[in-house]
Design a protein around this motif. Structure first.
Motif, mmCIF file in Angstrom:
data_model
loop_
_atom_site.group_PDB
_atom_site.id
_atom_site.type_symbol
_atom_site.label_atom_id
_atom_site.label_comp_id
_atom_site.label_asym_id
_atom_site.label_seq_id
_atom_site.Cartn_x
_atom_site.Cartn_y
_atom_site.Cartn_z
ATOM 1 N N GLY A 197 20.240 9.525 -14.267
ATOM 2 C CA GLY A 197 21.504 10.071 -13.796
ATOM 3 C C GLY A 197 21.419 10.954 -12.577
ATOM 4 N N VAL A 198 20.248 11.027 -11.928
ATOM 5 C CA VAL A 198 20.087 11.805 -10.709
ATOM 6 C C VAL A 198 20.001 10.837 -9.531
ATOM 7 N N ARG A 199 20.738 11.113 -8.465
ATOM 8 C CA ARG A 199 20.722 10.236 -7.295
ATOM 9 C C ARG A 199 19.915 10.900 -6.188
ATOM 10 N N PRO A 200 18.650 10.565 -6.051
ATOM 11 C CA PRO A 200 17.828 11.207 -5.039
ATOM 12 C C PRO A 200 18.077 10.620 -3.652
ATOM 13 N N VAL A 201 17.640 11.358 -2.654
ATOM 14 C CA VAL A 201 17.602 10.862 -1.275
ATOM 15 C C VAL A 201 16.132 10.712 -0.898
ATOM 16 N N VAL A 202 15.749 9.524 -0.431
ATOM 17 C CA VAL A 202 14.378 9.245 -0.015
ATOM 18 C C VAL A 202 14.318 9.278 1.506
ATOM 19 N N LEU A 203 13.448 10.130 2.049
ATOM 20 C CA LEU A 203 13.258 10.232 3.493
ATOM 21 C C LEU A 203 11.954 9.553 3.877
ATOM 22 N N GLU A 204 12.015 8.643 4.837
ATOM 23 C CA GLU A 204 10.827 7.921 5.290
ATOM 24 C C GLU A 204 10.686 8.078 6.797
ATOM 25 N N ARG A 205 9.495 8.488 7.223
ATOM 26 C CA ARG A 205 9.235 8.704 8.645
ATOM 27 C C ARG A 205 9.356 7.414 9.451
ATOM 28 N N LEU A 206 8.863 6.297 8.914
ATOM 29 C CA LEU A 206 8.881 5.026 9.631
ATOM 30 C C LEU A 206 10.298 4.462 9.676
ATOM 31 N N THR A 207 10.631 3.847 10.804
ATOM 32 C CA THR A 207 11.973 3.269 10.933
ATOM 33 C C THR A 207 12.088 1.918 10.256
ATOM 34 N N GLU A 208 10.959 1.228 10.079
ATOM 35 C CA GLU A 208 10.940 -0.078 9.427
ATOM 36 C C GLU A 208 9.785 -0.118 8.435
ATOM 37 N N PRO A 209 9.901 -0.945 7.373
ATOM 38 C CA PRO A 209 8.777 -1.076 6.435
ATOM 39 C C PRO A 209 7.532 -1.576 7.156
ATOM 40 N N THR A 210 6.380 -1.025 6.790
ATOM 41 C CA THR A 210 5.132 -1.435 7.423
ATOM 42 C C THR A 210 4.711 -2.815 6.920
ATOM 43 N N ASP A 211 3.997 -3.554 7.781
ATOM 44 C CA ASP A 211 3.436 -4.833 7.350
ATOM 45 C C ASP A 211 1.925 -4.734 7.189
ATOM 46 N N THR A 212 1.404 -3.500 7.160
ATOM 47 C CA THR A 212 -0.033 -3.297 6.993
ATOM 48 C C THR A 212 -0.448 -3.654 5.566
ATOM 49 N N GLN A 213 -1.486 -4.464 5.455
ATOM 50 C CA GLN A 213 -1.986 -4.853 4.147
ATOM 51 C C GLN A 213 -2.780 -3.700 3.538
ATOM 52 N N ARG A 214 -2.480 -3.363 2.276
ATOM 53 C CA ARG A 214 -3.193 -2.290 1.606
ATOM 54 C C ARG A 214 -3.679 -2.793 0.257
ATOM 55 N N ALA A 215 -3.171 -2.247 -0.836
ATOM 56 C CA ALA A 215 -3.652 -2.642 -2.159
ATOM 57 C C ALA A 215 -3.352 -4.118 -2.424
ATOM 58 N N ASN A 216 -4.239 -4.736 -3.218
ATOM 59 C CA ASN A 216 -4.117 -6.169 -3.513
ATOM 60 C C ASN A 216 -3.444 -6.452 -4.849
ATOM 61 N N GLY A 217 -3.197 -5.421 -5.640
ATOM 62 C CA GLY A 217 -2.610 -5.676 -6.944
ATOM 63 C C GLY A 217 -2.568 -4.428 -7.793
ATOM 64 N N LEU A 218 -2.234 -4.630 -9.048
ATOM 65 C CA LEU A 218 -2.103 -3.547 -10.016
ATOM 66 C C LEU A 218 -3.160 -3.700 -11.099
ATOM 67 N N VAL A 219 -3.692 -2.573 -11.536
ATOM 68 C CA VAL A 219 -4.692 -2.545 -12.595
ATOM 69 C C VAL A 219 -4.333 -1.419 -13.546
ATOM 70 N N GLY A 220 -4.323 -1.714 -14.846
ATOM 71 C CA GLY A 220 -4.202 -0.638 -15.808
ATOM 72 C C GLY A 220 -2.884 -0.585 -16.550
ATOM 73 N N GLN A 221 -2.674 0.549 -17.192
ATOM 74 C CA GLN A 221 -1.544 0.735 -18.093
ATOM 75 C C GLN A 221 -0.200 0.673 -17.376
ATOM 76 N N VAL A 222 -0.200 0.919 -16.063
ATOM 77 C CA VAL A 222 1.055 0.896 -15.326
ATOM 78 C C VAL A 222 1.720 -0.477 -15.410
ATOM 79 N N ILE A 223 0.949 -1.528 -15.593
ATOM 80 C CA ILE A 223 1.536 -2.866 -15.712
ATOM 81 C C ILE A 223 2.424 -2.943 -16.947
#
Length: 490
Positions: A24-50
């Protein structure tokens, strides 16, 4: 005044935004970049977060249709993994907690951005935080070439070089190593060299298994084929790195030194974006505290560590799930006294465990006769099922338990197991009272929880919104005390 401002629109900041919106809280997200990055980083998810994503209805948005068991898309444990360049056989464990999902981080970010938009989250790109001032009831966020923003709380989810952490003056102690160099690039190889299991056959060496770290006395190599793109090859060496731009020729030469023979690497053939990078050394650091007044830290802003074993998103996204309901309760005025401080007291030890096992794994992959002797002993230990069970829980983050105050019971403090119907019940991110007696009375705390009949259970369970068990019993005894630990009575 805005309730919560989140600095950083990476996976952790977006996940927190979704959790807050569900509460029930509506946050505001501030992002420095003007567009989403296309830089490749993590390859997947591991662990309980799945499993946590599954309980929020998000796993099926990432996994291929039909993945898992039953008729739907549900996660199943991984039969094998890797630890410190050792193959880790998990197939015979009685309770395998380790889940994996091969999905690029870019896709995870797109999915969470879409989910945040569905929940009404305001994401503002091109907004760079350059200063902050805290007051008794708010924090003023200063932006580059934009008007300041006032919010009740500010969360720094702005990465390992966090501006928010630096502006708040929170120390970031730890260690820096500068004696290694890793090289990673998208490549292509002749199709006949890739085996049915995805392994890469290298003449003069043998098979390089997929999605594992392979150690030699000269360094480390990892081969990661992709079902929908170019494969990646990574090497790690402990030598003085060259200068200039990273290149495919450099990666070829490094692979030859590590394996002792040529590896037939060609340029990638897919549409890209393509990765070719070189990294020097590494950092293991944990913020001295996760909160300073009305400012909190999340994800890499709070902790950085080696990427070996892929624990980063598991740790950061679970930070977000832990913080989300607590921060929402604080904003809404129904948090118990000191609730928000438990974010740091619960998640700081989780970061220390990740720092510990990534440092241990990094040590086990180094060259040298002493490390080889250590690996021989460690390999003998991994032949024991109890050791593999322990390592699996450590890698998954499933061995984390929390102090639940006055509540007692064998399950209290643990993450809730996969009970029938729990996937559907936890999608709203509300606290749950699973009541097999149909006689429990949550009293004045009833507005904060959903009470659900659970005839198949032997004991009633109170689940926090992050799916940790806060109480168990068969009568009202202790229930109100447990509720009072986390919520203010309505």
């Amino acid at each position: 005044m805005i309730e919560v401002v989140i600095a950083g629109a990476g996976p952790n900041g977006l996940m927190l935004a979704c959790e807050l919106a569900l509460a029930g809280v509506r946050p505001v997200v501030l992002e420095r970049l003007t567009e989403p990055t296309d830089t490749q980083r993590a390859n997947g998810l591991v662990g309980q977060v799945i499993r946590m994503l599954d309980r929020r209805g998000l796993y099926e948005r990432l996994a291929p249709p039909g993945t898992g068991t039953g008729t739907g898309t549900t996660p199943i444990p991984a039969p094998r993994f890797t630890f410190g360049a050792f193959p880790l056989d998990l197939s015979g464990l009685p309770d395998n907690p380790l889940y994996t999902l091969l999905v690029p981080q870019l896709r995870i970010e797109r999915m969470l951005t879409e989910r945040a938009a569905e929940l009404g989250v305001d994401i503002r790109r091109g907004h760079e935080v350059i200063g902050l001032t805290q007051g008794e009831k708010s924090v003023t966020v200063e932006l580059r070439e934009r008007a300041p923003i006032e919010a009740e709380f500010l969360v720094g989810a702005d990465g390992g070089r966090s501006t928010i952490r630096k502006l708040t003056g929170i120390d970031f102690p730890g260690v820096t190593s500068d004696d290694s160099v890793s090289r990673t690039g998208h490549v292509s190889v002749p199709a006949h060299l890739i085996g049915p299991d995805g392994s890469l056959t290298v003449r003069g060496f043998g098979a390089v298994p997929p999605f594992q770290h392979l150690r030699t006395e000269q360094g480390l190599i990892a081969w990661a084929p992709s079902p929908d793109g170019d494969p990646k090859l990574t090497t790690v060496e402990w030598a003085q790195p060259p200068e200039g731009e990273a290149s495919l020729d450099e990666l070829r030469a490094s692979a030859r030194r590590v394996l002792g023979t040529d590896v037939p690497l060609d340029p990638p053939t897919g549409p890209g974006p393509h990765l070719m990078r070189r990294l020097f050394g590494g950092n293991t650091r944990i913020a001295e505290r996760y909160r300073a007044g009305r400012v909190l830290l999340l994800g890499d802003a709070a902790h950085v560590h080696s990427a070996i074993g892929g624990p980063g998103l598991n740790l950061g996204l679970q930070d977000a799930v832990n913080l989300g309901w607590k921060l929402a309760a604080e904003v809404r005025g129904h948090a118990a006294e000191g609730l928000l401080d438990t974010y740091g007291s619960e998640r700081h030890p989780a970061a220390r465990r990740v720092a510990m096992h990534t440092q241990a794994q990094s040590l086990l992959t180094r060259p040298g006769g002493e490390v080889t002797a250590l690996r021989e002993l460690f390999g003998e230990l991994l032949e024991q099922p109890t050791a593999r069970q322990h390592i699996a829980g450590l890698l998954a983050g499933a061995d984390i338990t929390y102090d639940m105050g006055p509540a007692t019971g064998p399950l209290v403090g643990h993450w809730a197991p996969d009970l029938p119907g729990l996937r559907e019940l936890t999608r709203t991110a509300r606290a749950l009272l699973l009541d097999p007696t149909s006689a429990l009375d949550p009293g004045p705390w009833a507005p904060h929880i959903d009470t659900v009949p659970a005839p198949g259970l032997d004991t009633a369970l109170l689940l926090r919104p992050d799916c940790y068990i806060a109480w168990q019993g068969t009568t009202n005894e202790g229930l109100h005390e447990a509720l009072a630990t986390w919520f203010r009575p309505a």
